[in-house]
Motif scaffolding. Structure first.
Motif, PDB file in Angstrom:
ATOM      1  N   HIS A  77     -19.239 -13.122 -15.213  1.00  0.00           N
ATOM      2  CA  HIS A  77     -17.680 -12.854 -14.259  1.00  0.00           C
ATOM      3  C   HIS A  77     -17.361 -12.610 -15.088  1.00  0.00           C
ATOM      4  CE1 HIS A  77     -19.866 -15.080 -11.957  1.00  0.00           C
ATOM      5  NE2 HIS A  77     -20.212 -14.231 -10.194  1.00  0.00           N
ATOM      6  N   PRO A  80     -11.495 -10.959 -14.060  1.00  0.00           N
ATOM      7  CA  PRO A  80     -10.963 -11.045 -12.430  1.00  0.00           C
ATOM      8  C   PRO A  80      -9.230 -10.950 -12.717  1.00  0.00           C
ATOM      9  CG  PRO A  80     -10.732 -13.305 -13.697  1.00  0.00           C
ATOM     10  CD  PRO A  80     -11.196 -12.399 -14.247  1.00  0.00           C
ATOM     11  N   TYR A  91     -13.195  -8.034 -10.173  1.00  0.00           N
ATOM     12  CA  TYR A  91     -13.771  -8.535 -11.571  1.00  0.00           C
ATOM     13  C   TYR A  91     -15.028  -8.171 -11.978  1.00  0.00           C
ATOM     14  CZ  TYR A  91     -17.521 -10.361  -8.204  1.00  0.00           C
ATOM     15  OH  TYR A  91     -17.754 -10.781  -7.577  1.00  0.00           O
ATOM     16  N   ARG A 106     -13.892  -7.834  -3.662  1.00  0.00           N
ATOM     17  CA  ARG A 106     -14.170  -8.708  -2.320  1.00  0.00           C
ATOM     18  C   ARG A 106     -13.156  -9.348  -1.866  1.00  0.00           C
ATOM     19  NH1 ARG A 106     -13.440 -13.731  -3.296  1.00  0.00           N
ATOM     20  NH2 ARG A 106     -13.453 -14.745  -5.553  1.00  0.00           N
ATOM     21  N   SER A 113     -18.738 -15.667  -3.787  1.00  0.00           N
ATOM     22  CA  SER A 113     -19.141 -13.653  -4.429  1.00  0.00           C
ATOM     23  C   SER A 113     -20.754 -13.244  -4.086  1.00  0.00           C
ATOM     24  CB  SER A 113     -19.475 -14.580  -6.186  1.00  0.00           C
ATOM     25  OG  SER A 113     -17.930 -14.847  -6.019  1.00  0.00           O
ATOM     26  N   SER A 116     -19.592  -9.817  -2.963  1.00  0.00           N
ATOM     27  CA  SER A 116     -19.141  -8.624  -3.502  1.00  0.00           C
ATOM     28  C   SER A 116     -19.464  -7.335  -3.522  1.00  0.00           C
ATOM     29  CB  SER A 116     -18.597  -8.748  -5.019  1.00  0.00           C
ATOM     30  OG  SER A 116     -17.842 -10.968  -4.553  1.00  0.00           O
TER      31      SER A 116
END
Length: 228
Positions: A77, A80, A91, A106, A113, A116
């Motif tokens: 990830h 963000p 992200y 999301r 997550s 998402s």
């Protein structure tokens, strides 16, 4: 007949050559002894006083020391960003199918997550920069074409788009056009300013863009001596 100074100079030179030979032999020994794990080399350098020196350098290809994926792999990830109204979190993450970085979104009310959705569908270079427009629905991002570094500004709906329906709008179209200096303002939530070199390849003008429709007008013309 050599003077004492000349003799000392020759002795020092001979000593340096002998040390170099020993270092070379030592390097060859280590190379043969540890070939599976790496290689060795000798680098010469000179100081400001012109005195020469030699340094033994070691490198390794062993993944047990620093795995290549740690240095060059994609993050799980990254970058963000919250939408201006706080409703969504975006992200960057690699696609499950291709491993290429794309934009995921999301709702902030959903902490999982796994829920998402990937709203872009880049399969080549990956997306490295993105941000929200002030409508809290549109994602803006920069992307070039196969590494040509002519980055265009793209817009995509983050609230209704899915991977299967991902169709981004090129806000700065044109061959050899490069976009930079993106400016957004909450007082003008449906438009933005972006610089491109579409009029003159040697300088950038500022354009006012309606990112929902793609409409664009010249806002400020570069007289030719403005950089950045």
């Amino acid at each position: 007949k050599l003077s004492r100074g000349s003799s000392r100079h020759i002795n020092m030179k001979s000593l340096l050559l002998a040390l170099l030979s020993l270092t070379t032999l030592f390097s060859q020994y280590l190379t043969s002894a540890f070939a599976p794990a790496g290689s060795l080399g000798i680098m010469s350098s000179s100081s400001s006083s012109s005195s020469a020196g030699f340094q033994l350098l070691a490198s390794t290809t062993s993944e047990e020391i620093v795995p290549r994926e740690v240095l060059f792999g994609n993050p799980t990830h990254a970058a963000p960003k919250l939408s201006p109204d706080g409703t969504y979190l975006s992200y960057l993450a690699p696609s499950e199918e291709t491993g290429v970085l794309n934009v995921f979104v999301r709702p902030t009310t959903d902490e999982n997550s796994d829920n998402s959705k990937m709203i872009t569908n880049d399969t080549s270079r990956g997306i490295r920069q993105h941000q929200w427009a002030f409508d809290s629905q549109t994602i803006l991002y920069l992307q070039d074409f196969e590494g040509d570094e002519n980055f265009h500004l793209w817009a995509i709906d983050a609230t209704t788009t899915t991977e299967a329906t991902a169709v981004a709008k090129d806000l700065t179209p044109g061959t050899n056009v490069k976009a930079s200096n993106l400016v957004t303002n909450k007082r003008f939530p449906n438009e933005l300013l972006v610089a491109t070199n579409e009029r003159d390849p040697t300088c950038f003008d500022m354009y006012r863009v309606q990112y929902k429709t793609g409409g664009k007008v010249l806002d400020t013309k570069n007289p030719g001596d403005v950089l950045g």
